[in-house]
Each structure stands twice: as C-alpha cells, then as structure tokens.
Design an enzyme around this catalytic site. Structure first.
Site, PDB file in Angstrom:
ATOM      1  N   SER A 128      34.870 -84.753 -86.400  1.00  0.00           N
ATOM      2  CA  SER A 128      35.040 -85.202 -87.792  1.00  0.00           C
ATOM      3  C   SER A 128      36.355 -85.967 -87.904  1.00  0.00           C
ATOM      4  O   SER A 128      37.276 -85.743 -87.109  1.00  0.00           O
ATOM      5  CB  SER A 128      35.089 -83.984 -88.715  1.00  0.00           C
ATOM      6  N   TYR A 141      38.362 -75.411 -90.280  1.00  0.00           N
ATOM      7  CA  TYR A 141      37.524 -76.584 -90.019  1.00  0.00           C
ATOM      8  C   TYR A 141      38.333 -77.659 -89.287  1.00  0.00           C
ATOM      9  O   TYR A 141      37.915 -78.165 -88.243  1.00  0.00           O
ATOM     10  CB  TYR A 141      36.946 -77.132 -91.321  1.00  0.00           C
TER      11      TYR A 141
END
Ligand SMILES: NC(=O)c1ccc[n+]([C@@H]2O[C@H](COP(=O)([O-])OP(=O)(O)OC[C@H]3O[C@@H](n4cnc5c(N)ncnc54)[C@H](OP(=O)(O)O)[C@@H]3O)[C@@H](O)[C@H]2O)c1
Length: 252
Positions: A128, A141
């Site tokens: 990401s 995350y």
C-alpha cells in the site's frame, strides 16, 4: 504447460479482479478466502481458509509446496482497522500481523523452491502507499505494509538472475470492500484520490518483473516527494494530518 496463479483474498476487491484478469490471460486459478459462497463464482480450485490462522496457512502451504505448476502467487488478502493501537481489539491487531506478515512469509516460502527449479515465476505482494508512511489510528496497518515493502526488497535482491520476480504493489485508495469492512466512510476522501480495482490490477500485471508498482500518476508524484523527506519532517507532517489529531481517517 499449465500456469497456475494462486490468489489470496480472491473473494472480493483486488483479489477478485486479479482472478478475473489472470483467467483472461490463460492462467488456471487457485483462489483462497474465508467466504466459500463468494469463491464459488470463480472457476478454478477453491480453498476456503482463514489465513490469519497458523494451521490453515500451514495446510495451504504444504499443498502448494507439493505441486510443481505454481507460476504466480499473489499475496493479497488483507484488512484495515481504525483506532488508537492501545484502544483497538488486540485480536484484530494480532490477526492483521499474522495475515499480512506470517501468511505472506509461509506461502512465499512454499512456492519459491519450485519456481527457482523451473527458473520462472512471480510473486506479487499487495502492499500500500501506507507502507511508506506512519499514521496514528493506523499503526499496525502501516507497519505491516512497510514490512511487505522491506520483505519484497530483500527477495528482489536474492532473486536477481533466477528468472523469478517479486513485486510490491502499492495502491492508494481503491474502490473495493476494504473501507466497508473497516467501517470507514469513503466520502471523507476526495474523488480524485480513488482508483478502480481493474486499473490497479492492470498496472500490476503489466509491470510484472518490476519491484515497486505504484498505480496512478498522482500517487507516483506524491511518493517521489514523500520518500525523499527526512523522518523528522515526515513525522511532523503526519502529526498535523487529521489522523495525527486522533480523528479516524486516512486508512488505505
Ligand atoms: N482498497 C484500498 O484502498 C487498498 C489500498 C491499498 C492497499 N490495499 C490492499 O489490497 C489488498 C486487498 O484488499 P481489498 O482492497 O481488495 O479489500 P477487500 O475488498 O475487503 O478484499 C479483501 C480480501 O481479503 C480476504 N481476507 C481478509 N481477511 C482474510 C483472512 N483472514 N483469511 C483469508 N482471506 C482474508 C477477503 O476475503 P474473505 O472475507 O472472504 O476472507 C477478501 O477477499 C489488501 O492487502 C489491502 O491492504 C487496499
């Protein structure tokens, strides 16, 4: 020669799109997720498994290692959470690390020997843009996606000249079920920041063999600047972001 693509998290979003595009390219599929009814729509071998559980990852890994036809592994299954690390459910944080980190390690280790023997194959690790940042409300995350980038870089070094490639796919905001699962309102982020899953997967597959793939010119420009900043400045800017002030927000 059979070419099998293994896709984790194929029941929705980017994984389902990988399945669609790879099938169209002539790959046979082995798709993995927890929701059997969603996988039923995909033609191919279906593995219903919770990849945040060690035993289930081990079962799949042993199966993959016993075969000799895996041409592509897409480590894609993932999810996000919202909230301060000390306040969010511990189990969700642990599950995220097991899914993003340990399942990726185990499955990659299961398929690499056969790819190296054949001197052909590819691993796609879905990371990401968040892997290049740190963010309040989003600690695990960002950390697991930063790990994904570091793991991919290390493998890239080792795989030089072997015929096997590794990619860290780093999307920004993409229309999938990700933000619904996390309970985050997409409207908080302007439309121009969003991409379609089809575009993200096209960029990944078009660039197989390249280490970092960042779909979309806006995110490329952003990261070109962001990754040059010294850590003190980057963290100062992160503190001023809506997330830094404690509002749940920029999570992707
Ligand atoms: N969407 C974005 O804005 C965005 C941006 C950057 C990166 N990403 C990354 O892209 C990847 C795919 O996410 P997405 O956006 O496509 O989200 P999504 O639509 O919610 O899909 C997530 C997939 O992961 C599977 N999954 C989740 N937990 C699992 C578990 N414990 N075991 C097995 N499978 C599991 C889900 O299937 P089941 O629920 O059926 O198990 C689903 O197929 C993730 O790694 C995410 O971090 C997404």
């Amino acid at each position: 020669m059979r070419r099998v693509a293994v896709i984790t998290g194929a029941s929705a979003g980017l994984g389902a799109e990988f399945a669609r595009q790879l099938r169209a390219e002539g790959y046979e599929l082995l798709v993995v997720a927890r929701r059997a009814e969603r996988l039923a729509a995909i033609e191919g071998e279906r593995w219903v498994a919770d990849l945040s559980g060690e035993a289930e990852v081990e079962r799949l890994a042993a199966h993959l290692a016993s075969r000799d036809d895996i041409a592509l592994l897409v480590n894609n299954a993932g999810f996000g959470t919202q909230g301060f690390f000390a306040e969010t459910a511990l189990e969700a944080q642990m599950a995220m690390h097991r899914l993003h980190v340990l399942a990726t390690v185990r499955l990659t280790r299961a398929v690499l020997p056969q790819m190296l023997r054949r001197r052909a194959g590819a691993i796609v690790n879905v990371s990401s843009v968040a892997g290049f940042g740190r963010s309040a409300n989003n600690v695990s995350y960002c950390a697991t996606k930063a790990w994904t980038n570091a793991f991919s870089e290390g493998l890239w070094l080792e795989l030089q000249g072997t015929g096997v490639s590794v990619q860290a796919l780093c999307p920004g905001f993409t229309y999938t079920e990700f933000h619904d699962v996390m309970g985050s309102d997409r409207a908080k982020h302007p439309r121009w920041m969003w991409m379609d899953a089809a575009f993200v997967v096209e960029e990944s597959l078009r660039n197989l063999g390249r280490l970092y793939v960042v779909p979309g010119w806006k995110y490329k420009v952003f990261l070109a600047i962001w990754t040059k900043l010294p850590a003190w400045l980057r963290l100062r800017l992160e503190r001023r972001s809506p997330n830094g002030k404690g509002a749940p927000g920029v999570i992707n």
